[in-house]
Design an enzyme around this catalytic site. Sequence first.
Site, short mmCIF file in Angstrom:
data_model
loop_
_atom_site.label_atom_id
_atom_site.label_comp_id
_atom_site.label_asym_id
_atom_site.label_seq_id
_atom_site.Cartn_x
_atom_site.Cartn_y
_atom_site.Cartn_z
N ASP A 1 0.83 -1.20 0.00
CA ASP A 1 0.00 0.00 0.00
C ASP A 1 0.87 1.26 0.00
O ASP A 1 0.55 2.25 -0.66
CB ASP A 1 -0.91 0.00 1.23
N GLY A 2 1.97 1.20 0.76
CA GLY A 2 2.87 2.36 0.82
C GLY A 2 3.40 2.70 -0.57
O GLY A 2 3.46 3.87 -0.96
N ASN B 1 -4.93 8.62 1.27
CA ASN B 1 -5.19 7.98 2.57
C ASN B 1 -5.72 8.98 3.58
O ASN B 1 -6.83 8.87 4.03
CB ASN B 1 -3.91 7.36 3.12
N GLU B 2 -4.87 9.94 3.91
CA GLU B 2 -5.27 10.91 4.92
C GLU B 2 -4.32 12.10 5.02
O GLU B 2 -3.17 12.04 4.58
CB GLU B 2 -5.38 10.27 6.32
N ARG C 1 -7.65 20.08 21.98
CA ARG C 1 -6.30 20.16 22.54
C ARG C 1 -5.79 18.74 22.73
O ARG C 1 -6.47 17.91 23.33
CB ARG C 1 -6.34 20.90 23.88
N THR D 1 -9.08 2.48 6.60
CA THR D 1 -8.53 1.23 7.13
C THR D 1 -7.08 1.39 7.60
O THR D 1 -6.46 0.41 8.02
CB THR D 1 -8.58 0.12 6.05
N ARG E 1 -8.11 3.87 11.39
CA ARG E 1 -8.60 2.67 12.08
C ARG E 1 -7.88 2.48 13.42
O ARG E 1 -8.46 2.02 14.39
CB ARG E 1 -8.43 1.45 11.17
P1 NAP Z 1 4.32 2.33 7.26
O1 NAP Z 1 4.34 3.07 8.54
O2 NAP Z 1 5.57 1.66 6.82
O3 NAP Z 1 3.16 1.23 7.24
C1 NAP Z 1 1.90 1.43 7.70
C2 NAP Z 1 1.06 0.17 7.46
O4 NAP Z 1 -0.23 0.61 7.01
C3 NAP Z 1 1.61 -0.78 6.38
O5 NAP Z 1 1.34 -2.09 6.76
C4 NAP Z 1 0.81 -0.40 5.15
O6 NAP Z 1 0.67 -1.45 4.22
C5 NAP Z 1 -0.53 -0.09 5.80
N1 NAP Z 1 -1.42 0.74 5.01
C6 NAP Z 1 -1.16 1.82 4.24
N2 NAP Z 1 -2.29 2.30 3.70
C7 NAP Z 1 -3.29 1.48 4.11
C8 NAP Z 1 -4.68 1.45 3.89
N3 NAP Z 1 -5.29 2.37 3.13
N4 NAP Z 1 -5.42 0.48 4.50
C9 NAP Z 1 -4.83 -0.45 5.29
N5 NAP Z 1 -3.51 -0.46 5.54
C10 NAP Z 1 -2.76 0.50 4.96
O7 NAP Z 1 3.92 3.39 6.12
P2 NAP Z 1 3.39 3.15 4.63
O8 NAP Z 1 3.39 1.70 4.24
O9 NAP Z 1 4.12 4.11 3.77
O10 NAP Z 1 1.86 3.61 4.79
C11 NAP Z 1 1.56 4.95 5.09
C12 NAP Z 1 0.36 4.98 5.96
O11 NAP Z 1 0.67 4.48 7.26
C13 NAP Z 1 -0.18 6.36 6.23
O12 NAP Z 1 -0.92 6.87 5.16
C14 NAP Z 1 -1.01 6.09 7.47
O13 NAP Z 1 -2.33 5.73 7.14
C15 NAP Z 1 -0.36 4.88 8.11
N6 NAP Z 1 0.09 5.22 9.45
C16 NAP Z 1 -0.51 4.56 10.47
C17 NAP Z 1 -0.19 4.87 11.78
C18 NAP Z 1 -0.90 4.14 12.87
O14 NAP Z 1 -1.74 3.28 12.56
N7 NAP Z 1 -0.63 4.45 14.12
C19 NAP Z 1 0.74 5.87 12.05
C20 NAP Z 1 1.35 6.52 10.99
C21 NAP Z 1 1.00 6.19 9.66
P3 NAP Z 1 1.91 -1.94 3.30
O15 NAP Z 1 2.79 -2.75 4.20
O16 NAP Z 1 1.22 -2.78 2.27
O17 NAP Z 1 2.59 -0.73 2.74
#
Ligand code: NAP
Length: 266
Positions: free
Chosen positions: A51-52, A123-124, A150, A163, A167
Amino acid sequence: MGTRRNMFFSYKNDPAKQKDIENLMSIAKDQGFEIVTNQEEANIIVAVGGDGAFLQAVRRSGFRDDCLYVGVTDEEEASLYCDFNLHNTEEMIEAVHTAGVSVRRYPVIDVHLDGHTHFHCLNELSVRSSIIKTFVIDVFIDELHFETFRGDGIVVATPTGSTAYNRSLNGAVVDPRISCMQISEIASLNNNQFRTLGSSFILGDSRKLTLQIVQDGNDYPIIGLDNEALSIQNIKNIEVEMSGKIIKTVKLKDNSFWHKVQRTFL
Ligand code: NAP
């Protein structure tokens, strides 16, 4: 996929995966697709990774709504934006030949910073304190001053982003057929002085959300656009609306958003 057959591959250089990616390109050529090295010439952009990687491919190509994006995961597990698997090329070929694919459309949000900088998010948008101190945001829905927040921050998610970060904040998973944005709090401080709704809320596609960062010293939040952070800057006003743009992706038959949610989380 019609006559629009210029295909661009977006992937991270990884010697362990290079052979599989070259194999995929060669199969695509055999199927009559032309591989282009300039993504502006592409009608189809293939993102290999998870997804990333898909989010990066969409951002780097400028959120094009005149091309199809195809997500190919290189892991065993399925991911939300990837319908295909790098190690199952037979399924891809079969899908192309049997017209077992259709197009799905994902809503995008538009973000305006201080009235002069403009970005899209698939995404967001996340706005987080960059120091170990809470910060204050006045939240407006259209012209209504809705609440004063705050805490650590706020996440504004699209349906497909619901998601992801959303989520983790106990937000709801939203069907991408609904064009809307969901606002979720990151650790709000609630007391007699500051009171917020405390739950996520969802705004329809004609609404505008405005986040005004109160200029009290902690006013250099980290602004996250999907998986990219803007360099820290002093932001006063953030406006978020549903975009006129949509992202089109290839969808396999019998593989709805809800199939993917079930597969990933249940
Ligand atoms: P990452 O921090 O390396 O991975 C975040 C995880 O979220 C990975 O497993 C990624 O899948 C998964 N993911 C990304 N988009 C998704 C979606 N629309 N639905 C379900 N899972 C999703 O960063 P990244 O892979 O570059 O993904 C960036 C995203 O991480 C941001 O957009 C944000 O949504 C999320 N994020 C989450 C948190 C948290 O949950 N506390 C904090 C910061 C960011 P893949 O392994 O397939 O890439």
